[in-house]
Write a protein that holds these residues in place. Structure first.
Motif, PDB file in Angstrom:
ATOM      1  N   UNK A 195       0.866  -1.187   0.000  1.00 47.72           N
ATOM      2  CA  UNK A 195       0.000   0.000   0.000  1.00 47.72           C
ATOM      3  C   UNK A 195       0.895   1.227   0.000  1.00 47.72           C
ATOM      4  N   UNK A 196       0.327   2.382  -0.347  1.00 51.32           N
ATOM      5  CA  UNK A 196       1.142   3.586  -0.493  1.00 51.32           C
ATOM      6  C   UNK A 196       0.375   4.806  -0.007  1.00 51.32           C
ATOM      7  N   UNK A 197       1.043   5.976  -0.100  1.00 49.63           N
ATOM      8  CA  UNK A 197       0.417   7.199   0.407  1.00 49.63           C
ATOM      9  C   UNK A 197       0.487   7.323   1.909  1.00 49.63           C
ATOM     10  N   UNK A 198       1.548   6.778   2.512  1.00 55.26           N
ATOM     11  CA  UNK A 198       1.743   6.866   3.957  1.00 55.26           C
ATOM     12  C   UNK A 198       2.790   7.925   4.282  1.00 55.26           C
ATOM     13  N   UNK A 232      -2.967  -2.738  -2.287  1.00 58.83           N
ATOM     14  CA  UNK A 232      -2.941  -1.776  -3.378  1.00 58.83           C
ATOM     15  C   UNK A 232      -3.566  -0.432  -3.082  1.00 58.83           C
ATOM     16  N   UNK A 233      -3.988  -0.207  -1.831  1.00 60.36           N
ATOM     17  CA  UNK A 233      -4.730   1.015  -1.510  1.00 60.36           C
ATOM     18  C   UNK A 233      -3.810   2.215  -1.340  1.00 60.36           C
ATOM     19  N   UNK A 234      -4.373   3.399  -1.607  1.00 58.72           N
ATOM     20  CA  UNK A 234      -3.681   4.673  -1.489  1.00 58.72           C
ATOM     21  C   UNK A 234      -4.242   5.402  -0.265  1.00 58.72           C
ATOM     22  N   UNK A 235      -3.372   5.689   0.714  1.00 61.93           N
ATOM     23  CA  UNK A 235      -3.806   6.313   1.968  1.00 61.93           C
ATOM     24  C   UNK A 235      -3.657   7.825   1.967  1.00 61.93           C
ATOM     25  N   UNK A 236      -3.298   8.390   0.798  1.00 61.48           N
ATOM     26  CA  UNK A 236      -3.547   9.806   0.580  1.00 61.48           C
ATOM     27  C   UNK A 236      -2.446  10.801   0.842  1.00 61.48           C
TER      28      UNK A 236
END
Length: 350
Positions: A195-198, A232-236
Protein backbone atom coordinates in the motif's frame (compact mmCIF):
# COMPACT_ATOMS: atom_id res chain seq x y z
CA UNK A 1 -15.52 10.41 12.16
CA UNK A 2 -15.73 12.18 15.51
CA UNK A 3 -12.73 13.87 17.06
CA UNK A 4 -12.49 13.44 20.81
CA UNK A 5 -10.05 14.35 23.50
CA UNK A 6 -8.70 11.72 25.88
CA UNK A 7 -10.26 11.59 29.33
CA UNK A 8 -7.92 11.85 32.33
CA UNK A 9 -8.54 8.18 32.94
CA UNK A 10 -10.99 6.31 35.12
CA UNK A 11 -8.29 3.64 35.05
CA UNK A 12 -5.57 6.01 36.22
CA UNK A 13 -5.01 3.64 39.11
CA UNK A 14 -2.39 1.90 36.97
CA UNK A 15 1.28 2.13 37.72
CA UNK A 16 4.38 0.35 36.46
CA UNK A 17 7.08 -2.01 37.62
CA UNK A 18 10.54 -1.74 36.07
CA UNK A 19 11.63 -4.86 34.19
CA UNK A 20 14.77 -3.50 32.48
CA UNK A 21 16.28 -0.24 33.66
CA UNK A 22 18.76 2.27 32.28
CA UNK A 23 17.84 2.19 28.59
CA UNK A 24 18.20 5.21 26.34
CA UNK A 25 15.81 4.74 23.41
CA UNK A 26 14.40 1.19 23.54
CA UNK A 27 12.77 1.01 20.11
CA UNK A 28 11.74 -2.63 19.60
CA UNK A 29 11.28 -5.63 21.88
CA UNK A 30 10.39 -9.30 21.53
CA UNK A 31 9.97 -12.17 23.95
CA UNK A 32 11.92 -15.39 23.38
CA UNK A 33 10.47 -18.82 24.22
CA UNK A 34 12.74 -19.19 27.26
CA UNK A 35 11.23 -16.09 28.86
CA UNK A 36 14.12 -13.76 27.99
CA UNK A 37 13.80 -10.59 25.90
CA UNK A 38 15.58 -8.95 23.01
CA UNK A 39 15.50 -5.15 23.02
CA UNK A 40 16.84 -2.83 20.33
CA UNK A 41 18.47 0.41 21.41
CA UNK A 42 18.36 3.11 18.75
CA UNK A 43 22.10 3.69 19.16
CA UNK A 44 22.76 0.29 17.57
CA UNK A 45 22.87 -2.00 20.59
CA UNK A 46 20.86 -5.21 20.71
CA UNK A 47 20.31 -6.29 24.30
CA UNK A 48 19.54 -9.84 25.42
CA UNK A 49 17.89 -9.62 28.83
CA UNK A 50 17.81 -12.92 30.66
CA UNK A 51 17.37 -13.67 34.36
CA UNK A 52 18.02 -10.06 35.29
CA UNK A 53 21.21 -9.72 33.24
CA UNK A 54 21.70 -7.46 30.20
CA UNK A 55 24.08 -8.87 27.57
CA UNK A 56 25.06 -7.02 24.41
CA UNK A 57 24.54 -9.18 21.32
CA UNK A 58 27.54 -9.24 19.00
CA UNK A 59 27.71 -8.82 15.22
CA UNK A 60 24.87 -6.31 14.94
CA UNK A 61 24.97 -4.45 11.58
CA UNK A 62 26.28 -0.89 11.57
CA UNK A 63 23.47 1.63 11.80
CA UNK A 64 23.16 5.27 10.74
CA UNK A 65 22.57 6.67 14.23
CA UNK A 66 21.43 10.17 13.46
CA UNK A 67 18.11 11.93 14.01
CA UNK A 68 15.42 9.26 13.91
CA UNK A 69 17.80 6.68 12.43
CA UNK A 70 19.34 3.74 14.23
CA UNK A 71 18.55 0.16 15.19
CA UNK A 72 14.77 0.10 15.13
CA UNK A 73 12.21 -2.71 15.22
CA UNK A 74 12.59 -6.41 15.92
CA UNK A 75 10.21 -9.34 15.39
CA UNK A 76 10.32 -13.13 15.56
CA UNK A 77 9.26 -15.45 12.78
CA UNK A 78 5.86 -17.00 13.64
CA UNK A 79 7.63 -20.38 13.64
CA UNK A 80 10.67 -19.12 15.53
CA UNK A 81 10.93 -22.23 17.67
CA UNK A 82 11.34 -24.28 14.48
CA UNK A 83 13.60 -22.02 12.39
CA UNK A 84 15.18 -19.46 14.74
CA UNK A 85 14.73 -16.46 12.41
CA UNK A 86 14.76 -12.97 13.93
CA UNK A 87 13.82 -9.95 11.78
CA UNK A 88 15.12 -6.41 12.33
CA UNK A 89 14.86 -3.00 10.72
CA UNK A 90 17.47 -0.27 10.85
CA UNK A 91 18.83 2.75 9.03
CA UNK A 92 21.50 1.38 6.70
CA UNK A 93 24.38 3.36 5.23
CA UNK A 94 24.91 0.76 2.52
CA UNK A 95 25.05 2.65 -0.77
CA UNK A 96 26.66 5.78 0.68
CA UNK A 97 25.53 9.40 1.02
CA UNK A 98 22.95 9.12 3.74
CA UNK A 99 20.85 6.11 4.63
CA UNK A 100 17.62 4.26 4.07
CA UNK A 101 15.54 1.66 5.89
CA UNK A 102 16.78 -1.93 5.62
CA UNK A 103 15.22 -5.21 6.72
CA UNK A 104 17.38 -8.17 7.71
CA UNK A 105 16.86 -11.56 9.24
CA UNK A 106 19.39 -13.42 11.37
CA UNK A 107 19.75 -16.13 13.99
CA UNK A 108 20.93 -15.79 17.58
CA UNK A 109 23.67 -18.14 18.69
CA UNK A 110 25.57 -17.62 21.95
CA UNK A 111 24.52 -13.97 22.01
CA UNK A 112 25.82 -13.31 18.52
CA UNK A 113 23.90 -12.70 15.30
CA UNK A 114 24.66 -15.28 12.63
CA UNK A 115 23.26 -16.16 9.20
CA UNK A 116 22.50 -12.49 8.52
CA UNK A 117 20.52 -11.95 5.32
CA UNK A 118 19.38 -8.59 3.96
CA UNK A 119 15.82 -8.97 2.71
CA UNK A 120 15.10 -5.43 1.57
CA UNK A 121 16.61 -1.97 1.53
CA UNK A 122 15.02 1.24 0.40
CA UNK A 123 16.88 3.16 -2.30
CA UNK A 124 18.38 5.50 -3.15
CA UNK A 125 19.87 6.68 0.13
CA UNK A 126 18.86 10.15 1.25
CA UNK A 127 20.61 12.49 3.66
CA UNK A 128 17.53 13.40 5.66
CA UNK A 129 17.58 11.83 9.11
CA UNK A 130 13.89 11.20 9.74
CA UNK A 131 10.80 9.19 8.74
CA UNK A 132 12.28 5.70 8.54
CA UNK A 133 9.00 4.00 9.52
CA UNK A 134 10.42 0.58 10.35
CA UNK A 135 7.72 -1.40 12.18
CA UNK A 136 7.54 -5.11 11.35
CA UNK A 137 4.69 -7.64 11.59
CA UNK A 138 3.68 -11.04 10.23
CA UNK A 139 0.13 -11.84 9.17
CA UNK A 140 -1.74 -15.11 9.57
CA UNK A 141 -0.46 -16.38 6.23
CA UNK A 142 3.17 -15.88 7.23
CA UNK A 143 3.79 -12.83 5.04
CA UNK A 144 6.25 -10.23 6.34
CA UNK A 145 4.89 -6.68 6.45
CA UNK A 146 6.99 -3.63 7.23
CA UNK A 147 6.80 0.14 6.93
CA UNK A 148 9.16 2.68 5.44
CA UNK A 149 8.40 6.35 6.03
CA UNK A 150 8.62 8.89 3.24
CA UNK A 151 12.07 9.96 4.46
CA UNK A 152 11.15 13.65 4.43
CA UNK A 153 10.46 13.55 0.69
CA UNK A 154 6.78 14.39 1.01
CA UNK A 155 6.19 15.50 -2.55
CA UNK A 156 8.29 12.81 -4.22
CA UNK A 157 7.91 9.42 -2.57
CA UNK A 158 4.51 8.55 -1.04
CA UNK A 159 2.39 8.73 -4.20
CA UNK A 160 4.96 7.17 -6.54
CA UNK A 161 5.02 3.35 -6.63
CA UNK A 162 8.33 3.53 -8.48
CA UNK A 163 10.02 5.07 -5.44
CA UNK A 164 10.68 3.70 -1.98
CA UNK A 165 9.30 5.55 1.03
CA UNK A 166 5.84 6.28 2.34
CA UNK A 167 4.78 2.67 1.84
CA UNK A 168 3.76 -0.55 3.55
CA UNK A 169 5.62 -3.51 2.04
CA UNK A 170 4.88 -7.25 1.92
CA UNK A 171 7.44 -10.00 1.39
CA UNK A 172 7.64 -13.72 1.80
CA UNK A 173 9.54 -14.66 4.94
CA UNK A 174 12.72 -15.28 2.89
CA UNK A 175 12.61 -11.83 1.28
CA UNK A 176 11.17 -12.90 -2.06
CA UNK A 177 8.23 -10.96 -3.47
CA UNK A 178 4.80 -12.63 -3.41
CA UNK A 179 3.49 -13.14 -6.92
CA UNK A 180 0.13 -11.59 -6.00
CA UNK A 181 1.52 -8.34 -4.61
CA UNK A 182 -0.55 -5.52 -6.16
CA UNK A 183 2.15 -3.94 -8.32
CA UNK A 184 3.93 -7.03 -9.59
CA UNK A 185 4.51 -6.74 -13.34
CA UNK A 186 4.12 -2.97 -13.51
CA UNK A 187 7.15 -1.52 -15.26
CA UNK A 188 9.44 0.31 -12.86
CA UNK A 189 7.30 -0.36 -9.82
CA UNK A 190 8.76 -1.40 -6.48
CA UNK A 191 7.03 -4.76 -6.46
CA UNK A 192 7.37 -5.25 -2.70
CA UNK A 193 4.90 -2.39 -2.12
CA UNK A 194 1.54 -3.45 -0.67
CA UNK A 195 0.00 0.00 0.00
CA UNK A 196 1.14 3.59 -0.49
CA UNK A 197 0.42 7.20 0.41
CA UNK A 198 1.74 6.87 3.96
CA UNK A 199 3.79 9.38 5.94
CA UNK A 200 5.70 7.66 8.75
CA UNK A 201 4.09 4.53 10.23
CA UNK A 202 5.65 3.66 13.60
CA UNK A 203 2.97 1.33 14.87
CA UNK A 204 1.98 -1.95 13.25
CA UNK A 205 0.15 -5.05 14.40
CA UNK A 206 -2.04 -7.91 13.32
CA UNK A 207 -5.62 -7.62 14.52
CA UNK A 208 -6.23 -10.43 16.96
CA UNK A 209 -9.67 -11.27 15.49
CA UNK A 210 -9.64 -10.35 11.80
CA UNK A 211 -5.96 -10.93 11.02
CA UNK A 212 -5.83 -7.56 9.24
CA UNK A 213 -2.70 -5.45 9.44
CA UNK A 214 -3.29 -2.18 11.31
CA UNK A 215 -0.86 0.73 11.38
CA UNK A 216 -0.72 4.12 12.96
CA UNK A 217 1.38 6.84 11.48
CA UNK A 218 2.70 10.26 12.34
CA UNK A 219 0.99 13.21 10.74
CA UNK A 220 2.59 16.66 10.60
CA UNK A 221 1.01 19.16 13.03
CA UNK A 222 -2.20 17.23 13.60
CA UNK A 223 -3.39 14.34 11.49
CA UNK A 224 -1.80 11.28 13.09
CA UNK A 225 -3.81 8.33 11.76
CA UNK A 226 -4.85 4.75 12.40
CA UNK A 227 -5.29 2.82 9.15
CA UNK A 228 -6.31 -0.72 8.24
CA UNK A 229 -4.08 -1.85 5.40
CA UNK A 230 -5.69 -2.97 2.15
CA UNK A 231 -3.96 -4.44 -0.86
CA UNK A 232 -2.94 -1.78 -3.38
CA UNK A 233 -4.73 1.02 -1.51
CA UNK A 234 -3.68 4.67 -1.49
CA UNK A 235 -3.81 6.31 1.97
CA UNK A 236 -3.55 9.81 0.58
CA UNK A 237 -0.42 11.44 1.97
CA UNK A 238 0.18 14.28 1.20
CA UNK A 239 -2.78 14.87 -1.13
CA UNK A 240 -5.24 14.53 1.75
CA UNK A 241 -4.53 15.06 5.44
CA UNK A 242 -6.12 16.23 8.67
CA UNK A 243 -2.85 17.98 9.56
CA UNK A 244 -1.07 21.19 8.64
CA UNK A 245 2.56 22.28 8.34
CA UNK A 246 4.59 22.83 11.50
CA UNK A 247 4.52 26.58 10.82
CA UNK A 248 0.69 26.37 10.80
CA UNK A 249 0.40 26.96 7.04
CA UNK A 250 -1.56 24.48 4.93
CA UNK A 251 -0.08 22.16 2.31
CA UNK A 252 -3.49 20.79 1.23
CA UNK A 253 -7.09 21.85 1.71
CA UNK A 254 -8.35 18.31 1.20
CA UNK A 255 -9.21 15.76 3.86
CA UNK A 256 -10.75 13.31 1.40
CA UNK A 257 -10.56 12.39 -2.26
CA UNK A 258 -12.06 9.64 -4.35
CA UNK A 259 -9.76 6.64 -4.58
CA UNK A 260 -7.98 7.43 -1.31
CA UNK A 261 -8.59 5.66 1.99
CA UNK A 262 -9.87 7.38 5.12
CA UNK A 263 -8.29 6.57 8.48
CA UNK A 264 -10.48 4.85 11.04
CA UNK A 265 -9.22 7.46 13.51
CA UNK A 266 -7.11 10.59 13.44
CA UNK A 267 -5.57 12.64 16.22
CA UNK A 268 -5.74 16.45 16.35
CA UNK A 269 -3.54 17.61 17.98
CA UNK A 270 -0.93 15.01 17.11
CA UNK A 271 0.15 12.75 19.95
CA UNK A 272 3.18 11.41 17.98
CA UNK A 273 2.16 7.73 18.27
CA UNK A 274 4.75 4.98 18.52
CA UNK A 275 4.08 1.31 19.18
CA UNK A 276 0.65 -0.27 19.54
CA UNK A 277 -0.90 -3.39 21.03
CA UNK A 278 -4.30 -4.93 21.48
CA UNK A 279 -5.09 -6.18 24.97
CA UNK A 280 -6.31 -9.76 24.63
CA UNK A 281 -5.28 -11.30 27.95
CA UNK A 282 -7.39 -11.70 31.09
CA UNK A 283 -4.79 -9.84 33.16
CA UNK A 284 -6.55 -6.53 32.48
CA UNK A 285 -10.26 -7.38 32.18
CA UNK A 286 -11.32 -3.71 32.05
CA UNK A 287 -9.00 -3.16 29.05
CA UNK A 288 -9.62 -6.40 27.17
CA UNK A 289 -10.19 -5.81 23.47
CA UNK A 290 -8.88 -2.26 23.61
CA UNK A 291 -5.99 -0.79 21.64
CA UNK A 292 -3.02 0.78 23.41
CA UNK A 293 -0.74 3.33 21.71
CA UNK A 294 2.26 5.22 23.02
CA UNK A 295 2.50 9.00 22.84
CA UNK A 296 5.96 10.44 22.33
CA UNK A 297 4.80 14.06 22.35
CA UNK A 298 2.56 14.04 25.43
CA UNK A 299 4.37 11.22 27.23
CA UNK A 300 1.52 8.91 28.13
CA UNK A 301 0.00 5.58 27.19
CA UNK A 302 -3.33 5.96 25.39
CA UNK A 303 -6.21 3.52 25.56
CA UNK A 304 -8.65 3.46 22.63
CA UNK A 305 -11.89 1.51 22.79
CA UNK A 306 -13.02 0.53 19.30
CA UNK A 307 -16.37 -0.72 18.09
CA UNK A 308 -17.05 -1.53 14.43
CA UNK A 309 -13.72 0.08 13.51
CA UNK A 310 -14.68 3.35 15.19
CA UNK A 311 -12.99 4.80 18.26
CA UNK A 312 -15.59 5.24 21.00
CA UNK A 313 -13.33 6.17 23.91
CA UNK A 314 -9.91 7.72 24.39
CA UNK A 315 -8.30 7.53 27.78
CA UNK A 316 -4.93 8.48 29.22
CA UNK A 317 -3.10 5.76 31.08
CA UNK A 318 0.25 6.43 32.78
CA UNK A 319 0.05 10.17 32.23
CA UNK A 320 3.49 11.86 32.17
CA UNK A 321 5.22 8.49 32.20
CA UNK A 322 7.79 9.63 29.62
CA UNK A 323 8.17 9.25 25.87
CA UNK A 324 6.46 5.92 25.20
CA UNK A 325 8.32 4.37 22.28
CA UNK A 326 6.69 0.92 22.19
CA UNK A 327 4.01 -1.18 23.83
CA UNK A 328 3.52 -4.94 23.53
CA UNK A 329 1.58 -7.70 25.21
CA UNK A 330 3.91 -10.42 26.41
CA UNK A 331 3.31 -14.17 26.29
CA UNK A 332 2.51 -13.98 30.02
CA UNK A 333 -0.42 -11.70 29.24
CA UNK A 334 1.20 -8.62 30.76
CA UNK A 335 1.57 -5.31 28.96
CA UNK A 336 5.14 -4.09 28.56
CA UNK A 337 5.99 -0.48 27.75
CA UNK A 338 9.29 0.86 26.40
CA UNK A 339 9.96 4.39 27.68
CA UNK A 340 12.85 6.51 26.50
CA UNK A 341 15.38 7.30 29.20
CA UNK A 342 13.93 4.68 31.52
CA UNK A 343 13.63 1.18 30.11
CA UNK A 344 11.04 -1.59 29.82
CA UNK A 345 8.19 -1.33 32.30
CA UNK A 346 5.26 -3.62 33.09
CA UNK A 347 1.74 -2.24 33.48
CA UNK A 348 0.28 -3.14 36.90
CA UNK A 349 -2.61 -2.07 39.11
CA UNK A 350 -1.76 0.20 42.04
Amino acid sequence: MVKMQPTPGVNSNYTTETVIDNLSVPWGMVFLPDGSMLVTEQNGELIHFKEGVKTLVKNVPEVYFRGQGGLLDIELHPKYEENGWIYMSYSSIQGGNGAHTAIIRAKLENDELTNIEQLYKGSPNVETAHHYGSRIEFDNSGYLFFSIGERGKRDENPQDIKRDGGKIYRLNDDGSIPSDNPFVGIEGAKEAIYSYGHRNPQGMLKHYQTGEIWVHEHGPQGGDEINIIKKGANYGWPVISYGINYDSTRFTDKTSQEGMEQPIHYWVPSIAPSGMAFVTSDNYPELKGDLLAGSLKFQYLERLSIENNKVTLREKLLDQAGRVRNVRQGPDGNIYIAIEGKGILKLVKK
